[in-house]
Enzyme design. Structure first.
Site, PDB file in Angstrom:
ATOM      1  CE  LYS A   1      -3.309  -2.843   2.447  1.00 15.47           C
ATOM      2  NZ  LYS A   1      -4.534  -2.806   3.335  1.00 15.47           N
TER       3      LYS A   1
ATOM      4  CD  GLU B   1      -7.174  -8.472  -0.655  1.00 11.29           C
ATOM      5  OE1 GLU B   1      -6.212  -8.861   0.012  1.00 11.29           O
ATOM      6  OE2 GLU B   1      -7.487  -7.483  -1.076  1.00 11.29           O
TER       7      GLU B   1
ATOM      8  N   GLY C   1      -7.354  -5.061   6.813  1.00 11.39           N
ATOM      9  CA  GLY C   1      -6.751  -4.210   7.774  1.00 11.39           C
ATOM     10  C   GLY C   1      -7.525  -4.076   9.384  1.00 11.39           C
TER      11      GLY C   1
ATOM     12  CB  SER D   1      -6.754  -9.586   9.420  1.00 11.60           C
ATOM     13  OG  SER D   1      -7.307  -8.285   9.233  1.00 11.60           O
TER      14      SER D   1
HETATM   15  C1  PEP Z   1      -4.855  -5.983   1.738  1.00 14.55           C
HETATM   16  O1  PEP Z   1      -4.563  -4.777   1.693  1.00 14.55           O
HETATM   17  O2  PEP Z   1      -5.018  -6.553   0.420  1.00 14.55           O
HETATM   18  C2  PEP Z   1      -4.909  -6.743   2.978  1.00 14.55           C
HETATM   19  C3  PEP Z   1      -5.515  -8.236   2.969  1.00 14.55           C
HETATM   20  O3  PEP Z   1      -4.630  -6.243   4.083  1.00 14.55           O
HETATM   21  P1  PEP Z   1      -4.290  -6.704   5.641  1.00 14.55           P
HETATM   22  O4  PEP Z   1      -3.517  -8.026   5.311  1.00 14.55           O
HETATM   23  O5  PEP Z   1      -3.626  -5.800   6.343  1.00 14.55           O
HETATM   24  O6  PEP Z   1      -5.731  -7.111   6.070  1.00 14.55           O
END
Ligand code: PEP
Length: 250
Positions: free
Chosen positions: A11, A166, A172, A212
Site C-alpha cells: 500500500k 478479500e 486491515g 488480516s
Molecule cells: C490487503 O490490503 O490486501 C490486505 C489483505 O490487508 P491486511 O492483510 O492488512 O488485512
C-alpha cells in the site's frame, strides 16, 4: 497442480530507504520454497525493488495502473510504463481503490482488459462488505464483481489472471474470515469460473485469500483445498511476519 502464491501489498508504505531495508531483510531470510512470492511496493520504488531483487525469486508487482496506453491522465501510470521498469504483474480492484477512488466494475474491466492485452498478469481483488454478509448477499456480490470485470475475457486470457478474494470487513481490521468461510467462498468462486469459462481454467486458477492474514492464522487458512495463497497487507511490512506466512505453506 495450482501455483501457490504469497503476495505482499505494501500500500502507501515505505519510502526509498524503507523499501531497500525491507527487501534486504526479506532476501536475507527467504526460505527455499515452491511458493511464488511477490511484493507490491509503491510506484516510485518499483525500479529500485526490481534492481534489488535481480536473481532472487521474488517478483515485483504494481498496486494499480491506468487503462489507457498514454495521454492526458495526470498522475496515472500505464501498463507500458510498468513493463518498461520490469514489472509484469499488477494488483487491480483492491477494495481501497474501489472505496476511496471510486473504481467500479466497468472501470476495472477496462483496466484488466488493458493489462491482459499488454501481456501482464493481474491479481484481481474482489469481496463483499460486512453488510452484504449480514444480508446473506456475499455470494451474489462476489459473482457480480467477477462477472462484470472478468467474464468477457477470452479463455486464453485466464492464464494471466490470479484471483484474490478479500472480504472488505477483514482487510486491515484484525478480523479474518474463518478458514471455513474462506474455503466456502473459494469453492464458490471456482465454480463460477468453471461456469463462465471452463473446468480446466477453474481447476488451474490460483485463488488467494486476503484479510488480516498473520503468521498465527496463515497455516490454517492455507490448509483449505481451494485456498491457493494469500494477499497480505499489514503483515507484509514486517519481514519476519511475511517470511513466516510464506513458510506456513510448508
Ligand atoms: C490487503 O490490503 O490486501 C490486505 C489483505 O490487508 P491486511 O492483510 O492488512 O488485512
Amino acid at each position: 497442480m495450482r501455483t501457490k502464491i504469497v503476495a505482499g501489498n505494501w500500500k502507501m508504505n515505505q519510502d526509498l530507504e524503507g523499501t531497500r531495508s525491507l527487501l534486504r531483510d526479506l532476501v536475507a531470510n527467504l526460505p527455499r520454497t515452491s511458493v511464488s512470492v511477490m511484493v507490491a511496493p509503491p510506484f516510485v520504488n518499483l525500479p529500485e525493488a526490481v534492481a534489488l531483487l535481480q536473481g532472487v525469486s521474488v517478483e515485483v508487482a504494481a498496486q494499480n495502473m491506468h487503462f489507457a496506453d498514454s495521454g492526458a491522465y495526470t498522475g496515472e501510470i500505464s501498463a507500458e510504463m510498468l513493463l518498461s521498469v520490469g514489472v509484469k504483474t499488477v494488483i487491480l480492484g483492491h477494495s481501497e481503490r474501489r472505496a476511496y477512488f471510486r473504481e467500479d466494475d466497468e472501470l476495472l474491466s477496462k483496466k484488466v482488459g488493458k493489462a491482459v492485452e499488454k501481456g501482464m498478469n493481474v491479481i484481481f481483488c474482489f469481496g463483499e462488505e460486512l453488510a452484504d454478509r449480514y444480508d446473506g448477499k456475499h455470494f451474489e456480490v462476489v459473482e457480480r464483481q467477477l462477472k462484470n470485470a472478468l467474464f468477457d475475457l477470452p479463455e486464453t486470457a485466464w492464464k494471466q489472471i490470479i484471483l484474490a478474494y478479500e472480504p472488505v470487513w477483514a482487510i486491515g481490521t484484525g478480523e479474518t474470515a474463518s478458514p471455513e468461510q474462506a474455503q466456502e467462498m473459494h469453492a464458490f468462486i471456482r465454480k463460477q469460473v468453471a461456469g463462465a469459462c471452463s473446468e480446466s481454467v477453474a481447476e488451474g486458477i490460483s485463488i488467494l485469500y486476503g484479510g488480516s492474514v498473520k503468521p498465527g492464522n496463515a497455516a490454517e487458512i492455507f490448509s483449505k483445498p481451494d485456498v491457493d495463497g494469500g494477499l497480505i497487507g499489514g503483515a507484509s511490512l514486517v519481514a519476519d511476519d511475511f517470511i513466516a506466512i510464506i513458510k506456513a505453506f510448508g
